[in-house]
Design a protein around this motif. Structure first.
Motif, PDB file in Angstrom:
ATOM      1  N   TYR A   1      -1.167   5.925   3.644  1.00  0.00           N
ATOM      2  CA  TYR A   1      -0.459   4.800   3.042  1.00  0.00           C
ATOM      3  C   TYR A   1       0.446   5.298   1.916  1.00  0.00           C
ATOM      4  O   TYR A   1      -0.011   5.964   0.993  1.00  0.00           O
ATOM      5  CB  TYR A   1      -1.473   3.787   2.500  1.00  0.00           C
ATOM      6  N   GLY A   2       1.728   4.984   2.012  1.00  0.00           N
ATOM      7  CA  GLY A   2       2.678   5.373   0.961  1.00  0.00           C
ATOM      8  C   GLY A   2       3.326   6.727   1.202  1.00  0.00           C
ATOM      9  O   GLY A   2       4.116   7.189   0.375  1.00  0.00           O
TER      10      GLY A   2
ATOM     11  N   PHE B   1       5.684   9.416  -1.082  1.00  0.00           N
ATOM     12  CA  PHE B   1       5.072  10.638  -1.593  1.00  0.00           C
ATOM     13  C   PHE B   1       5.925  11.861  -1.246  1.00  0.00           C
ATOM     14  O   PHE B   1       6.050  12.782  -2.045  1.00  0.00           O
ATOM     15  CB  PHE B   1       3.664  10.817  -1.006  1.00  0.00           C
TER      16      PHE B   1
ATOM     17  N   ARG C   1      -5.826  -2.050  -4.414  1.00  0.00           N
ATOM     18  CA  ARG C   1      -5.203  -1.895  -3.101  1.00  0.00           C
ATOM     19  C   ARG C   1      -3.691  -1.914  -3.253  1.00  0.00           C
ATOM     20  O   ARG C   1      -2.969  -1.074  -2.713  1.00  0.00           O
ATOM     21  CB  ARG C   1      -5.679  -3.062  -2.225  1.00  0.00           C
ATOM     22  N   LEU C   2      -3.181  -2.891  -4.007  1.00  0.00           N
ATOM     23  CA  LEU C   2      -1.738  -3.100  -4.092  1.00  0.00           C
ATOM     24  C   LEU C   2      -1.069  -2.002  -4.905  1.00  0.00           C
ATOM     25  O   LEU C   2       0.034  -1.555  -4.577  1.00  0.00           O
ATOM     26  CB  LEU C   2      -1.464  -4.463  -4.723  1.00  0.00           C
ATOM     27  N   SER C   3      -1.742  -1.543  -5.962  1.00  0.00           N
ATOM     28  CA  SER C   3      -1.056  -0.623  -6.880  1.00  0.00           C
ATOM     29  C   SER C   3      -1.259   0.839  -6.503  1.00  0.00           C
ATOM     30  O   SER C   3      -0.704   1.732  -7.143  1.00  0.00           O
ATOM     31  CB  SER C   3      -1.546  -0.854  -8.309  1.00  0.00           C
ATOM     32  N   TYR C   4      -2.036   1.110  -5.442  1.00  0.00           N
ATOM     33  CA  TYR C   4      -2.276   2.488  -5.024  1.00  0.00           C
ATOM     34  C   TYR C   4      -0.949   3.195  -4.743  1.00  0.00           C
ATOM     35  O   TYR C   4      -0.139   2.716  -3.946  1.00  0.00           O
ATOM     36  CB  TYR C   4      -3.154   2.494  -3.763  1.00  0.00           C
ATOM     37  N   GLY C   5      -0.731   4.314  -5.400  1.00  0.00           N
ATOM     38  CA  GLY C   5       0.489   5.102  -5.179  1.00  0.00           C
ATOM     39  C   GLY C   5       1.643   4.707  -6.086  1.00  0.00           C
ATOM     40  O   GLY C   5       2.743   5.258  -5.980  1.00  0.00           O
ATOM     41  N   ALA C   6       1.395   3.754  -7.022  1.00  0.00           N
ATOM     42  CA  ALA C   6       2.478   3.197  -7.849  1.00  0.00           C
ATOM     43  C   ALA C   6       3.277   4.261  -8.607  1.00  0.00           C
ATOM     44  O   ALA C   6       4.494   4.135  -8.770  1.00  0.00           O
ATOM     45  CB  ALA C   6       1.906   2.164  -8.815  1.00  0.00           C
TER      46      ALA C   6
ATOM     47  N   ILE D   1     -11.179   5.762  -4.372  1.00  0.00           N
ATOM     48  CA  ILE D   1      -9.716   5.705  -4.214  1.00  0.00           C
ATOM     49  C   ILE D   1      -9.045   6.080  -5.535  1.00  0.00           C
ATOM     50  O   ILE D   1      -8.088   6.858  -5.567  1.00  0.00           O
ATOM     51  CB  ILE D   1      -9.280   4.285  -3.772  1.00  0.00           C
TER      52      ILE D   1
ATOM     53  N   ARG E   1      -5.577   4.676   5.713  1.00  0.00           N
ATOM     54  CA  ARG E   1      -5.921   4.698   4.302  1.00  0.00           C
ATOM     55  C   ARG E   1      -5.251   5.896   3.618  1.00  0.00           C
ATOM     56  O   ARG E   1      -4.652   5.778   2.573  1.00  0.00           O
ATOM     57  CB  ARG E   1      -7.447   4.793   4.205  1.00  0.00           C
TER      58      ARG E   1
ATOM     59  N   GLU F   1      -6.556   9.228  -6.245  1.00  0.00           N
ATOM     60  CA  GLU F   1      -5.194   8.960  -6.707  1.00  0.00           C
ATOM     61  C   GLU F   1      -4.925   9.639  -8.056  1.00  0.00           C
ATOM     62  O   GLU F   1      -3.894  10.275  -8.249  1.00  0.00           O
ATOM     63  CB  GLU F   1      -4.957   7.440  -6.818  1.00  0.00           C
TER      64      GLU F   1
END
Lengths: 376, 376
Positions: free
Chosen positions: B93-94, B98, A90-95, B60, B90, B64
């Motif tokens: 997010y981010g 992006f 959850r936290l690292s998604y998109g890192a 997810i 969901r 990703e």
């Protein structure tokens, strides 16, 4: 270099059934305002950003909005590590995208060996990992405690780090001797979770998360920022805020605690029920979150209802009479006969004596039980 | 300008209890390989990237990883809109981070009025929205159907768009007359969900998601890419892949369907049980996902067990005999007496006749019931 150190936001936390999201929104807004003023070179957030690994939509949105303001609007580099409450995925998604704007999210042990260099300072990250995760990562070594895990993890760092530069460790753990509160979840089950300070001595400073008290340890190079808010009634009198860490080449690193005033504090009030209802007790703010420990409440019907008319954010109410007098009674329990114990107990709970008929019934019951005991 | 149009990935989909994540990983890897070769200027993904608003960790991660390869490694700009299966929060997010690497994720109606310009082409986005969301967004207007919602949403666009440039709409909806399959979830309940083609005529092309058939509609400017894989047995013979759209100034836009071969296809086999077991039926690949509709299976104990020994990925087994013969029996049901109906039903199901004793029991029962009926 000015580094802001914060941790244990626990976004989405629910205390005694009450969602604290409004309080968290308020204090994070304040935090952003502080950052506008301080203009730090870096913010480090050392774990437990969320309260659960399945945060709600509102929790996710609050974290995203906050980090967006700090990292995109204010252009402040940020390093985040995961704590024991965070879900790593959850936290690292998109890192991968975040790193392009100097938002570093670290959730894996292996990242420890890949420090982040900002303004000639090396930031090593060691996010929370379970003992099993350490054991799995360092397969060839016997690891039986958090202390052994850390010692082993940091062994290779010790030989490789450049001691002519400043080296900072960010982690999420319990240092031996650290003061705990009621709102940290234990890191390990059945093993000693704390790590001795000497394991970390190769670092110029260690910025930590997990313990909620901003002065949990007495060290000249290791610091906890403390949590964002008071998250249990055991923290009722604790200051909460963040730390400003100043790092200068050829100078010792200093860490200064900066408190923030929350929307509502936690208060524990020990008093007589009538004094509370008549507002004869001193409280900091009637809108605060209260735990009332009251005496002489036994005959009141639905006392919480009456209390909430005056203190709407009351979260806990316990009968103090029973508790404190029991403590006294316990001491000479062994010298008392059964009838007296029952009589005293009744008095404690009901603030009244047994009447004649009740006393007689109790006596009969005790005698019958004694009789049964003897005949075995 | 070369634009790749894909949609309806439904990552995390489970078909008849079987998680398709392995098939999805395989095909998305293939898709990435295609992109390396085609080197498109843009990829558009028109909704339903996930199958549910609470995707699993593996779902997810797959999304990703795929988007990371396309956007970060291959540096291809991407526009994503949300479909009716996606959770907006969901998916988006981010998004602020992006966009810095030309990965645009659009989940809100209001984004429609803020087109994304890439190489002089305006990409308008209208993600899936419920009727209630449309009604809430356009508060002052009466909107009673998806058609009315779209017509109203696009009215302002019509007057403002620059028709000397190419204008593309990306959306997730049902166009009137579109061919449906069993795997699209209805967009509305109790109202007509489809939108007429003429509402979109101000656009040079409309690239759509939702319907799973890549040739769902017969239009010279509107296209569905179709889903990534066959997601129901009603799609068993459908080609799946993506579309390559060529946009050139002063030329008509063309869209070409490019099929991809999946790890496993869906197959429906109507046959006799023994022929299947003896492998006397022609199947494309024994590893495919099968729905067997078989006759003469009534006396076989645990037929699915035997079938799976040969076709391990069998997902459905139905008794074809019962089904088809029942259809016949139904026709003259009214002309038959009760005993005959029961006899025929037994024969259908058991592929055998009632024996003497059974026939006698049935007769007695029917007579008793008739008697009871008469005596009321």
């Amino acid at each position: 270099m000015k580094v802001i150190h914060t941790a244990d936001w626990h976004i989405g936390r629910i205390l005694n059934g009450r969602a604290l999201i409004q309080d968290q929104t308020y204090i994070l807004h304040k935090f952003v305002e502080h950052m506008k003023e301080i203009e730090p070179d870096l913010i480090v957030i050392t774990g437990d950003l969320y309260d659960t690994s399945f945060p709600s939509k509102s929790a996710i949105k609050l974290l995203e909005d906050t980090i967006k303001q700090l990292n995109i609007s204010l252009q402040i580099p940020i390093i985040i590590i995961s704590g024991n409450h965070d879900g790593k995925e959850r936290l690292s998604y998109g890192a991968s995208w975040f790193e392009q704007s100097q938002l570093y999210i670290r959730t894996e042990i292996e990242d420890l060996y890949n420090p982040i260099k900002i303004r000639d300072v090396n930031f090593y990250t060691l996010p929370f990992a379970t003992l099993a995760e350490f054991q799995n990562y360092y397969k060839d070594v016997e690891i039986n405690s958090n202390h052994e895990a850390m010692r082993h993890a940091l062994k290779d760092i010790e030989t490789s780090l450049n001691s002519s530069e400043k080296n900072v460790l960010l982690s999420h753990l319990t240092v031996s001797g650290g003061i705990k509160t009621d709102s940290e979840r234990d890191l390990t089950i059945g093993t000693i979770e704390s790590v001795d300070e000497d394991v970390f001595k190769m670092f110029d400073t260690v910025l930590l998360g997990h313990l909620h008290h901003p002065f949990s340890i007495n060290s000249d190079f290791m610091y906890y920022s403390g949590s964002l808010l008071q998250y249990s009634f055991s923290e009722a009198s604790q200051s909460k805020g963040f730390r400003e860490v100043t790092i200068k080449q050829n100078q010792d690193i200093s860490s200064k605690f900066i408190p923030m005033v929350p929307l509502r504090e936690l208060e524990v009030i020990e008093a007589d029920y009538q004094d509370v209802i008549n507002e004869n007790v001193k409280v900091k703010n009637k809108e605060n979150y209260f735990h009332f420990k009251l005496s002489n409440m036994a005959r009141i019907e639905d006392p919480i209802y009456h209390i909430k008319q005056i203190y709407p954010n009351t979260l806990a109410l316990t009968n103090d009479t029973v508790y404190s007098q029991h403590q006294v009674a316990k001491r000479n329990l062994k010298q008392l006969d059964s009838n007296t114990i029952i009589q005293q107990f009744y008095e404690d709970v009901m603030d009244d004596e047994l009447d004649k008929l009740q006393e007689q019934k109790v006596r009969q019951l005790v005698e019958a039980l004694d009789e049964e005991e003897r005949s075995r």
